[in-house]
Scaffold this motif. Sequence first.
Motif, PDB file in Angstrom:
ATOM      1  N   TYR A   1       0.822  -1.216   0.000  1.00 54.55           N
ATOM      2  CA  TYR A   1       0.000   0.000   0.000  1.00 54.55           C
ATOM      3  C   TYR A   1       0.853   1.262   0.000  1.00 54.55           C
ATOM      4  CZ  TYR A   1      -4.763  -1.771   0.495  1.00 54.55           C
ATOM      5  OH  TYR A   1      -5.988  -2.333   0.266  1.00 54.55           O
ATOM      6  N   ARG A   2       1.910   1.267   0.798  1.00 53.10           N
ATOM      7  CA  ARG A   2       2.701   2.493   0.924  1.00 53.10           C
ATOM      8  C   ARG A   2       3.309   2.898  -0.410  1.00 53.10           C
ATOM      9  NH1 ARG A   2       5.814   5.742   4.529  1.00 53.10           N
ATOM     10  NH2 ARG A   2       6.438   7.436   3.163  1.00 53.10           N
ATOM     11  N   LYS A   3       3.880   1.932  -1.122  1.00 53.49           N
ATOM     12  CA  LYS A   3       4.493   2.243  -2.423  1.00 53.49           C
ATOM     13  C   LYS A   3       3.433   2.704  -3.418  1.00 53.49           C
ATOM     14  CE  LYS A   3       8.507  -0.849  -2.081  1.00 53.49           C
ATOM     15  NZ  LYS A   3       8.219  -1.516  -0.806  1.00 53.49           N
ATOM     16  N   GLN A   4       2.262   2.051  -3.376  1.00 57.97           N
ATOM     17  CA  GLN A   4       1.198   2.449  -4.292  1.00 57.97           C
ATOM     18  C   GLN A   4       0.711   3.873  -4.005  1.00 57.97           C
ATOM     19  OE1 GLN A   4      -1.443  -1.160  -3.753  1.00 57.97           O
ATOM     20  NE2 GLN A   4      -1.466  -1.041  -5.988  1.00 57.97           N
ATOM     21  N   LEU A   5       0.567   4.185  -2.733  1.00 57.80           N
ATOM     22  CA  LEU A   5       0.122   5.532  -2.353  1.00 57.80           C
ATOM     23  C   LEU A   5       1.159   6.579  -2.732  1.00 57.80           C
ATOM     24  CD1 LEU A   5      -1.409   4.684   1.152  1.00 57.80           C
ATOM     25  CD2 LEU A   5      -2.681   5.394  -0.871  1.00 57.80           C
TER      26      LEU A   5
ATOM     27  N   THR B   1      -5.464  -1.528 -11.822  1.00 58.38           N
ATOM     28  CA  THR B   1      -4.616  -1.021 -10.745  1.00 58.38           C
ATOM     29  C   THR B   1      -4.057   0.347 -11.115  1.00 58.38           C
ATOM     30  OG1 THR B   1      -2.532  -1.948 -11.537  1.00 58.38           O
ATOM     31  CG2 THR B   1      -3.934  -3.393 -10.203  1.00 58.38           C
ATOM     32  N   PRO B   2      -3.919   1.220 -10.135  1.00 58.82           N
ATOM     33  CA  PRO B   2      -3.341   2.544 -10.424  1.00 58.82           C
ATOM     34  C   PRO B   2      -1.887   2.442 -10.862  1.00 58.82           C
ATOM     35  CG  PRO B   2      -3.594   2.221  -8.051  1.00 58.82           C
ATOM     36  CD  PRO B   2      -4.286   1.079  -8.710  1.00 58.82           C
ATOM     37  N   ASP B   3      -1.204   1.362 -10.438  1.00 57.95           N
ATOM     38  CA  ASP B   3       0.210   1.195 -10.805  1.00 57.95           C
ATOM     39  C   ASP B   3       0.387   1.172 -12.324  1.00 57.95           C
ATOM     40  OD1 ASP B   3      -0.641  -0.051  -8.306  1.00 57.95           O
ATOM     41  OD2 ASP B   3       1.463  -0.536  -7.999  1.00 57.95           O
ATOM     42  N   LEU B   4      -0.519   0.458 -13.016  1.00 54.08           N
ATOM     43  CA  LEU B   4      -0.409   0.356 -14.480  1.00 54.08           C
ATOM     44  C   LEU B   4      -0.653   1.706 -15.135  1.00 54.08           C
ATOM     45  CD1 LEU B   4      -2.331  -3.010 -15.056  1.00 54.08           C
ATOM     46  CD2 LEU B   4       0.145  -2.629 -15.062  1.00 54.08           C
ATOM     47  N   ILE B   5      -1.645   2.448 -14.618  1.00 56.15           N
ATOM     48  CA  ILE B   5      -1.937   3.774 -15.181  1.00 56.15           C
ATOM     49  C   ILE B   5      -0.750   4.711 -14.952  1.00 56.15           C
ATOM     50  CG2 ILE B   5      -3.509   5.741 -15.126  1.00 56.15           C
ATOM     51  CD1 ILE B   5      -4.817   3.165 -16.122  1.00 56.15           C
ATOM     52  N   CYS B   6      -0.217   4.670 -13.723  1.00 51.93           N
ATOM     53  CA  CYS B   6       0.925   5.541 -13.404  1.00 51.93           C
ATOM     54  C   CYS B   6       2.134   5.208 -14.268  1.00 51.93           C
ATOM     55  CB  CYS B   6       1.285   5.430 -11.918  1.00 51.93           C
ATOM     56  SG  CYS B   6       0.057   6.155 -10.811  1.00 51.93           S
TER      57      CYS B   6
END
Length: 955
Positions: A118-122, A740-745
């Motif tokens: 979570y921390r890395k994603q945030l 996932t937001p990771d892919l968008i980012c």
Amino acid sequence: MKYNPNEIEAKWQKYWAENHTFAAQNNADKPKHYVLDMFPYPSGAGLHVGHPLGYIASDVYSRYKRHQGFNVLHPMGYDSFGLPAEQYAIQTGQRPEDTTSVNIDGGVDKEGNQIAGYRKQLDKIGFSFDWSREVRTSNPDYYKHTQWIFIQLFNSWYNKNSDKAEDIATLIALFEKEGNIAVNAVCDDNIGTFTASEWNAFSSEEQQKILLHYRLTYLAETEVNWCPGLGTVLANDEIVNGVSERGGFPVIRKKMTQWSMRISAYAERLLQGLDTIDWTESIKESQRNWIGKSVGAMVSFKVVGSETKQSIEVFTTRPDTIFGVTFMTLAPEHELVAQITTADQKQAVADYIEKTSKRSERERMADVKTISGVFTGAYAEHPFTKEPIPVWIGDYVLAGYGTGAVMAVPCGDERDYAFANFFKGQNGMPAIKNIFNKDISEAAYGDKGGFELIDSDFLNGLGYKEGTKKVIEALEKIGQGKGKTNYRLRDAVFSRQRYWGEPFPVYYVNGLPQMIAAQHLPIILPEVEKYLPTEDGLPPLGNATTWAWDSVQCSVVSNQLIDHKTIFPLELNTMPGWAGSSWYWMRYMDAQNENEFASQEALKYWESVDLYIGGSEHATGHLLYSRFWNKFLKDKGFAPTEEPFKKLINQGMILGMSAFVYRLDGTNTYVSKNQVKDQNVQPLHVDVNLINSSDELDIDAFKNWREEYANAQFITEENGKYIVGREIEKMSKSKYNVVTPDLICAEYGADTLRLYEMFLGPLEQAKPWNTAGISGVFGFLKKLCRLYFDDNGLVVTNNEPTKDNLKSLHKTIKKVAEDIESFSFNTSVSQFMICVNELSTQNCHERAILEPLAIIISPYAPHIAEELWSLLGHSNSIATVAFPKFEAAHLVESSKEYPVSFNGKMRFTLALPLDLTKEQIEEIVMKDERTLRQLDGRTPNKVIIVPGKIINLVG
């Protein structure tokens, strides 16, 4: 130069972390503003694009408030205790603390799964959280304060005279001086009275038992939702359609000795407080309904033939209808049922109780169609007529609401009417008696007005108000009732038969609870080999071998040393998930304080949360418990305010676009959407990552996705393609529609994600996710950058801006400020796009425009804003810069583009100063070459001029 979001965002995220850019200061000279998100439960599934919606909104608002000169507290943490981690531990054999830590910090779990954390994603999304104040409810340095608050609740009672919680020592002093006869306290029902001399003569154990009836947290046998499959008690909001929300296990009603919280003491204050806070009316109404205030009377019906002189206590909001009572209904769980049921009805009653125990309270409340019940064989005596009234049990009556008993007046209540008609003619069900001068042949008359009472003895001819007043006076005169205000709100069960929760700071001496002194906290969760209940049914902490309290050494020791003299057993239950979340906003105020949950200075400075953003699913549970704990801590002199959250906003849900394949029944063959026709098919969710933008399934990837699809056959479209079905649903891992937001980012950058989520629609509304719209927002950011630099570098000039430049800028300053203050974030994004388009058309590269533009866009797209600010030559963070001031003068029009019409038809336009008179305008128009061509030598009959609007030549 090119816009490279990954490089820019990594650079500025590192800068913010190293420079503690968003660290809030306690007791700063600036005005404070506290913005809080409902903190997440850190599951292994991580974040999907729906989760950050509220976080992005609160971040935009927090950044804007910093620009306005506020000292902003915008913290984040994790609600890290709870059932999901424990269930995962049971399934995989991992320690809940290990999986929770990996889910937060990232890493590889025991099964080899790579967890992003979570921390890395945030952090990748660029939130301006003050991470120095992070809390995790499962950390001992946090939950020692939760344990401390529990002890304060145990050592308190609610004094109705002062209308607040007070130290239990003040109650003991009253008992010692005058007994309990005059004590006006919130306490259990049916407490015997005693004098001061009797109290002083009681043994210590007897006194402790009495005090448990008054304490704000207490042990009592309670009707609970027991889930055998999960081995624990569940709250009502953890049950859906009679089964557990997690796992779908059956839930039954069962009596157990549990810790409870006397939240009912605060019912009226919880109601009144709703009028002082800025929450949506729908959330307030949810809380009002949950609290359920009712004004009426308590009525005592004596049980006929009872040797012990038992009575059935009933709370009714319609005491005026007492002469219409034809039967009584008890909740199946009512304690009198076993005592009054006759021998010939015992089996039928036992069978009914067994059947109804499998239905949750929520299910019973919602199901108004099913009618069921059993006659107990017993009768109660009407307080005035002395006639026998049959006593039934029925599951539409709840033990937890009112007294668990209803005086049934079928002529005045639809549910009683349906019940009486359903059992009409059976033994124990009299005919319906009408006490209204109204027709009830088709339905009950439920209104509180428009009638006169009949066949009601001394109430004949009266209406609701007069009848209510008179019957209460009569009941009080004969000692069988009194006026009372009642609440639906029940005391909250505070025990869970689970491992992964806060341990109670409690040990037992002769079965009575004793609190561990505050200086010995925390009592840390012990190691256990198994997280399931013990073989003899004890909670998981029954598996602990070192779980006893040495009252001399004040330490946790081996169970084998228990001697019940100096070493005693510790509590085996743990606190529920809502324990740590009921006060966490205060810990953020002073998160590093080792001695107390927060200093008085910090509490006084921050006071309460100015803006709270979270999901509407917490409308009752979390928000009620939080308000309750806050009010209690206020009573005890710790919390500075009565209410914890001034303003509350519920963000809407981002929905996923699910994809479906269609399997022919009984086969492993899948039919393309347009080929289904009349065939019997079963729609199955499929991973949206296997679908392209044209809804075509990657058949090879589908076969490799899961083992059962390896040999799948396909009936495709004529072009050989397989088209899936689409449907908008809740975004969920189980529906394989998670983005996932990771892919968008990674592909477009966090600024694009932030802007796009805000652009989707109003914050409070649910809206579907459509990845196709992302590219448009990404294109907007590239267009923004071209105002500042091109392939050769910076193109910003120090030239004076034009009037159009200034108009575009100040129109945007005004709009964005208004939108953020009203939480209309989607229209701000639209305004940014309009502004950048206008400035691009104007070929604007002026510093006087582009510097303030970077500031106003920075709450939404902070990374690119920081980069542009730096390129403009600034060494400080843009986050610290004042928000540009709107100047209305730049929006004042000095000229008007007039439409010039001839006989009502517009022929051309003419730009003229707005301060011209009608005569001056007419002179200019008549001399214009285009006018002369239109008139072709003619003189108009009339020239109509409306300054600032139209010019029309007639004739």
